[in-house]
Structure formats: structure tokens, C-alpha cells
Design an enzyme around this catalytic site. Structure first.
Site, PDB file in Angstrom:
ATOM      1  N   ASP A  61      47.397  23.676  12.108  1.00 24.50           N
ATOM      2  CA  ASP A  61      47.484  24.251  13.454  1.00 24.50           C
ATOM      3  C   ASP A  61      47.357  23.154  14.503  1.00 24.50           C
ATOM      4  O   ASP A  61      46.298  22.548  14.647  1.00 24.50           O
ATOM      5  CB  ASP A  61      46.361  25.287  13.621  1.00 24.50           C
ATOM      6  CG  ASP A  61      46.544  26.124  14.869  1.00 24.50           C
ATOM      7  OD1 ASP A  61      47.516  25.905  15.610  1.00 24.50           O
ATOM      8  OD2 ASP A  61      45.686  27.015  15.087  1.00 24.50           O
ATOM      9  N   SER A 119      54.502  25.752  20.815  1.00 20.82           N
ATOM     10  CA  SER A 119      55.538  25.258  21.712  1.00 20.82           C
ATOM     11  C   SER A 119      56.833  24.916  20.986  1.00 20.82           C
ATOM     12  O   SER A 119      57.922  25.148  21.525  1.00 20.82           O
ATOM     13  CB  SER A 119      55.014  24.050  22.503  1.00 20.82           C
ATOM     14  OG  SER A 119      54.133  23.274  21.743  1.00 20.82           O
ATOM     15  N   MET A 125      42.832  21.887  11.630  1.00 17.58           N
ATOM     16  CA  MET A 125      43.284  21.682  13.009  1.00 17.58           C
ATOM     17  C   MET A 125      43.816  20.259  13.151  1.00 17.58           C
ATOM     18  O   MET A 125      43.132  19.286  12.808  1.00 17.58           O
ATOM     19  CB  MET A 125      42.132  21.886  14.004  1.00 17.58           C
ATOM     20  CG  MET A 125      41.556  23.294  14.073  1.00 17.58           C
ATOM     21  SD  MET A 125      42.744  24.597  14.464  1.00 17.58           S
ATOM     22  CE  MET A 125      43.404  24.046  16.035  1.00 17.58           C
ATOM     23  N   GLY A 154      50.554  22.830  22.926  1.00 17.46           N
ATOM     24  CA  GLY A 154      51.321  21.713  23.460  1.00 17.46           C
ATOM     25  C   GLY A 154      50.642  20.361  23.406  1.00 17.46           C
ATOM     26  O   GLY A 154      51.041  19.433  24.114  1.00 17.46           O
ATOM     27  N   HIS A 157      43.242  33.794  14.629  1.00 17.22           N
ATOM     28  CA  HIS A 157      42.452  32.553  14.654  1.00 17.22           C
ATOM     29  C   HIS A 157      41.403  32.689  15.754  1.00 17.22           C
ATOM     30  O   HIS A 157      41.729  32.652  16.936  1.00 17.22           O
ATOM     31  CB  HIS A 157      43.419  31.393  14.928  1.00 17.22           C
ATOM     32  CG  HIS A 157      42.766  30.054  15.067  1.00 17.22           C
ATOM     33  ND1 HIS A 157      43.428  28.957  15.564  1.00 17.22           N
ATOM     34  CD2 HIS A 157      41.510  29.615  14.758  1.00 17.22           C
ATOM     35  CE1 HIS A 157      42.628  27.901  15.558  1.00 17.22           C
ATOM     36  NE2 HIS A 157      41.446  28.287  15.094  1.00 17.22           N
ATOM     37  N   MET A 197      38.701  31.347  17.962  1.00 20.59           N
ATOM     38  CA  MET A 197      38.043  30.168  18.545  1.00 20.59           C
ATOM     39  C   MET A 197      36.965  30.704  19.475  1.00 20.59           C
ATOM     40  O   MET A 197      37.061  30.610  20.712  1.00 20.59           O
ATOM     41  CB  MET A 197      39.089  29.314  19.270  1.00 20.59           C
ATOM     42  CG  MET A 197      40.006  28.573  18.304  1.00 20.59           C
ATOM     43  SD  MET A 197      41.525  27.991  19.052  1.00 20.59           S
ATOM     44  CE  MET A 197      42.523  29.470  18.922  1.00 20.59           C
ATOM     45  N   GLY A 245      42.023  24.734  21.728  1.00 23.85           N
ATOM     46  CA  GLY A 245      41.839  25.189  23.104  1.00 23.85           C
ATOM     47  C   GLY A 245      43.138  25.326  23.870  1.00 23.85           C
ATOM     48  O   GLY A 245      43.233  26.155  24.767  1.00 23.85           O
ATOM     49  N   PHE A 246      44.126  24.541  23.497  1.00 23.78           N
ATOM     50  CA  PHE A 246      45.372  24.551  24.259  1.00 23.78           C
ATOM     51  C   PHE A 246      46.567  24.317  23.342  1.00 23.78           C
ATOM     52  O   PHE A 246      46.448  23.583  22.353  1.00 23.78           O
ATOM     53  CB  PHE A 246      45.352  23.448  25.330  1.00 23.78           C
ATOM     54  CG  PHE A 246      44.194  23.572  26.269  1.00 23.78           C
ATOM     55  CD1 PHE A 246      44.249  24.423  27.369  1.00 23.78           C
ATOM     56  CD2 PHE A 246      43.018  22.873  26.033  1.00 23.78           C
ATOM     57  CE1 PHE A 246      43.161  24.565  28.220  1.00 23.78           C
ATOM     58  CE2 PHE A 246      41.920  23.005  26.881  1.00 23.78           C
ATOM     59  CZ  PHE A 246      41.989  23.858  27.979  1.00 23.78           C
ATOM     60  N   HIS A 279      50.818  34.166  14.369  1.00 19.66           N
ATOM     61  CA  HIS A 279      49.510  33.531  14.575  1.00 19.66           C
ATOM     62  C   HIS A 279      48.988  33.898  15.966  1.00 19.66           C
ATOM     63  O   HIS A 279      49.682  33.712  16.972  1.00 19.66           O
ATOM     64  CB  HIS A 279      49.675  32.019  14.438  1.00 19.66           C
ATOM     65  CG  HIS A 279      48.396  31.251  14.510  1.00 19.66           C
ATOM     66  ND1 HIS A 279      47.552  31.100  13.431  1.00 19.66           N
ATOM     67  CD2 HIS A 279      47.816  30.566  15.536  1.00 19.66           C
ATOM     68  CE1 HIS A 279      46.506  30.349  13.784  1.00 19.66           C
ATOM     69  NE2 HIS A 279      46.641  30.029  15.060  1.00 19.66           N
ATOM     70  N   SER A 293      52.721  30.651  16.994  1.00 18.41           N
ATOM     71  CA  SER A 293      51.535  31.035  17.769  1.00 18.41           C
ATOM     72  C   SER A 293      51.975  31.670  19.077  1.00 18.41           C
ATOM     73  O   SER A 293      52.655  31.024  19.896  1.00 18.41           O
ATOM     74  CB  SER A 293      50.687  29.807  18.084  1.00 18.41           C
ATOM     75  OG  SER A 293      49.778  30.124  19.134  1.00 18.41           O
ATOM     76  N   ASP A 300      45.970  33.487  18.664  1.00 16.33           N
ATOM     77  CA  ASP A 300      44.872  32.588  19.043  1.00 16.33           C
ATOM     78  C   ASP A 300      43.921  33.266  20.024  1.00 16.33           C
ATOM     79  O   ASP A 300      44.285  33.531  21.171  1.00 16.33           O
ATOM     80  CB  ASP A 300      45.446  31.323  19.687  1.00 16.33           C
ATOM     81  CG  ASP A 300      46.049  30.388  18.666  1.00 16.33           C
ATOM     82  OD1 ASP A 300      45.368  30.080  17.671  1.00 16.33           O
ATOM     83  OD2 ASP A 300      47.204  29.957  18.862  1.00 16.33           O
ATOM     84  N   MET A 311      40.556  32.916  22.184  1.00 16.09           N
ATOM     85  CA  MET A 311      39.692  31.878  22.777  1.00 16.09           C
ATOM     86  C   MET A 311      38.734  32.501  23.765  1.00 16.09           C
ATOM     87  O   MET A 311      39.112  33.400  24.529  1.00 16.09           O
ATOM     88  CB  MET A 311      40.555  30.859  23.514  1.00 16.09           C
ATOM     89  CG  MET A 311      41.598  30.195  22.646  1.00 16.09           C
ATOM     90  SD  MET A 311      42.553  29.039  23.630  1.00 16.09           S
ATOM     91  CE  MET A 311      43.664  28.401  22.385  1.00 16.09           C
TER      92      MET A 311
HETATM   93  C1  DX5 Z   1      45.229  25.477  19.532  1.00 17.68           C
HETATM   94  C2  DX5 Z   1      45.756  26.749  18.889  1.00 17.68           C
HETATM   95  C3  DX5 Z   1      47.113  26.574  18.332  1.00 17.68           C
HETATM   96  C4  DX5 Z   1      48.150  26.261  19.336  1.00 17.68           C
HETATM   97  C5  DX5 Z   1      49.304  25.574  18.694  1.00 17.68           C
HETATM   98  O1  DX5 Z   1      43.963  25.681  20.017  1.00 17.68           O
HETATM   99  O2  DX5 Z   1      44.903  27.164  17.858  1.00 17.68           O
HETATM  100  O3  DX5 Z   1      47.500  27.668  17.518  1.00 17.68           O
HETATM  101  O4  DX5 Z   1      48.589  27.363  20.043  1.00 17.68           O
HETATM  102  O5  DX5 Z   1      50.193  25.209  19.701  1.00 17.68           O
HETATM  103  P1  DX5 Z   1      51.211  24.010  19.550  1.00 17.68           P
HETATM  104  O6  DX5 Z   1      52.063  24.315  18.360  1.00 17.68           O
HETATM  105  O7  DX5 Z   1      51.941  24.042  20.836  1.00 17.68           O
HETATM  106  O8  DX5 Z   1      50.392  22.762  19.332  1.00 17.68           O
HETATM  107 ZN    ZN Z   2      45.565  28.667  16.271  1.00 21.57          ZN
END
Ligand code: DX5
Ligand code: ZN
Length: 229
Positions: free
Chosen positions: A176, A199, A141, A149, A70, A72, A146-147, A37, A12, A39, A41
Site C-alpha cells: 500500500d 492515484s 506500507m 499520491g 484499512h 488507520m 495518511g495521504f 481498498h 484505493s 482507507d 483515517m
Molecule cells: C495511504 C493509504 C493508501 C493510499 C494509496 O495512507 O493507505 O491506500 O491511498 O494511494 P497511492 O496509491 O496514491 O499512493
Molecule cells: Zn490503504
């Protein structure tokens, strides 16, 4: 895109250097990433803002393989053409993003992309029971979106239920959130084939020192395959 159930690692770019997306995409592919991937948002469906279709279009020429977008965001439908035109191979929408996910998946395929549907941790597998022939990918999920890590939430039972519901259909199960070498075996054993990792892929590396990306990708892949080097 051809279909198979081999393990695919999808870094990601939410965990990449935002000032260097093109070079980061090239670096992770050179280091063994299968998919990229992306993301998106909106600060409304999730409490964070990343980027939109213009950024996706800008990075597309730097990705040789699959661009896995993806979303969101809510609503989804007004933006499907923009992400398809940006070159997304897969466009995934959340089942929680609106009342008409069935229509959304039809629209994604109608725009020429593969259609993915994502499930938040609190949403049961049964939410996609009537969507299985309209979707190419189910994203489970394992964090609340949203974040990057965040800590992995075990959704093994949901993954197993989905794997059984899918049967012989050519539908990927993507995971994910919180995927690393310690959690990858759990989701792979449950039936997942696309492992998103932010991460855990980007840690320790950079575009000027990309070798750690390769080490990290390999560690996740080998863990998922049950190979502990
Ligand atoms: C979360 C994202 C993920 C995220 C994964 O909202 O959709 O794709 O970036 O990050 P890690 O692998 O750090 O959990
Ligand atoms: Zn994602």
C-alpha cells in the site's frame, strides 16, 4: 473469499471522487479491479481524516467483490463491530495502533471478517512473527500512511522476509502506497499478491469516463506479471 496468490489489484477509493463513491466503486470493478481498498483515517493515528463505518456501509451495496478496509485509527477495538457490520470482508489494523494487536486480530476474526495487520515503513517484519496464525493478510506500507499520491519507499527486503515467514500459510501480502506500473514489478517479485493503488488507478478517468481506470489497472497488472506491452 477464496485464497490464492495471484496478483490482485485493489484500487484505493481515497483517490476517487468523494461525492460519488458508489458509482466509483462500480466503475473500478467494471474496469477490472479485483478488490476495493477503503482507507479509514482518524486524524489521530494519521494526520488526515477520511470517513468511517457509515460510509463503508453506504458503499457496500455498490461493491460485488471484496471490500478491503484499512483502518488507520487508534484505538481500533471499539470500532471493529461497526466495520464488520458495515460489510467489510477484510479489516486491517496497524501493529503500531496499540499495545494489543494480538487481541485485535482475534476480535476481527470473532466479528466474522478476515484479519489484516499493517506495518508502517519503520516497523520490522518480525513485529508479526507471533501473529502469523491469527492473520489473513499482512499489509506492508510503502509510504507513511495518511495521504495518497506519495513517493514509493522500497520495502523489498521486508516483503521477502515476510514471504519466507509465511511459508504455506494462507496469508496475503498486500502493498500500500506509491504502487504504479514502475513499482509493481518490484513488489510482485518480492512476494506480494495484493497491490493497492490510488492515484495510479484513478488518474485520467471519472465515473463519466471510466475507461482510463481499466487502462491503468491493466498497466499495473501487466507490469506486476512482467509483461510489458
Ligand atoms: C495511504 C493509504 C493508501 C493510499 C494509496 O495512507 O493507505 O491506500 O491511498 O494511494 P497511492 O496509491 O496514491 O499512493
Ligand atoms: Zn490503504
Amino acid at each position: 473469499m477464496t485464497f490464492d496468490r495471484s496478483i490482485k489489484i485493489a484500487p484505493s477509493i481515497l483517490a476517487a471522487d468523494f461525492a460519488n463513491f458508489g458509482a466509483e466503486c462500480e466503475a473500478i470493478e467494471a474496469q477490472g479491479a479485483d478488490w476495493v481498498h477503503v482507507d479509514v483515517m482518524d486524524g489521530h493515528f494519521v494526520p488526515n481524516i477520511s470517513f468511517g463505518p457509515t460510509t463503508c456501509a453506504a458503499i457496500r451495496p455498490h461493491i460485488k467483490g471484496v471490500m478491503d478496509v484499512h483502518l488507520m485509527i487508534a484505538p481500533v477495538d471499539p470500532y471493529i463491530d461497526a466495520f464488520a457490520n458495515a460489510g467489510a470482508d477484510v479489516i486491517t489494523a496497524h501493529v503500531e495502533a496499540g499495545p494489543h494487536i494480538h487481541r485485535t486480530l482475534q476480535a476481527i476474526r470473532g466479528a466474522g471478517a478476515k484479519a489484516g495487520v499493517a506495518l508502517n515503513p519503520g516497523t520490522p517484519a518480525e513485529a508479526v512473527a507471533h501473529l502469523l496464525d491469527l492473520t489473513d493478510l499482512i499489509c506492508v506500507m510503502t509510504v507513511n500512511p495518511g495521504f495518497g499520491g506519495q513517493k514509493f519507499i522500497d520495502m523489498s527486503d521486508k516483503i521477502k522476509t515476510l514471504r519466507s515467514m509465511i511459508g504455506d500459510r494462507p496469508v496475503h501480502i498486500e502493498i500500500d502506497g506509491g504502487v504504479d506500473p514502475s513499482t509493481a514489478p518490484i513488489v510482485a517479485q518480492a512476494g506480494a499478491d495484493v497491490l493497492v493503488a490510488g492515484s495510479a488507478v484513478f488518474k485520467g478517468g471519472s465515473v463519466s469516463d471510466p475507461a482510463p481506470y481499466g487502462t491503468n489497472i491493466k498497466a499495473i497488472r501487466e507490469a506486476a506479471a512482467g509483461v510489458y506491452a
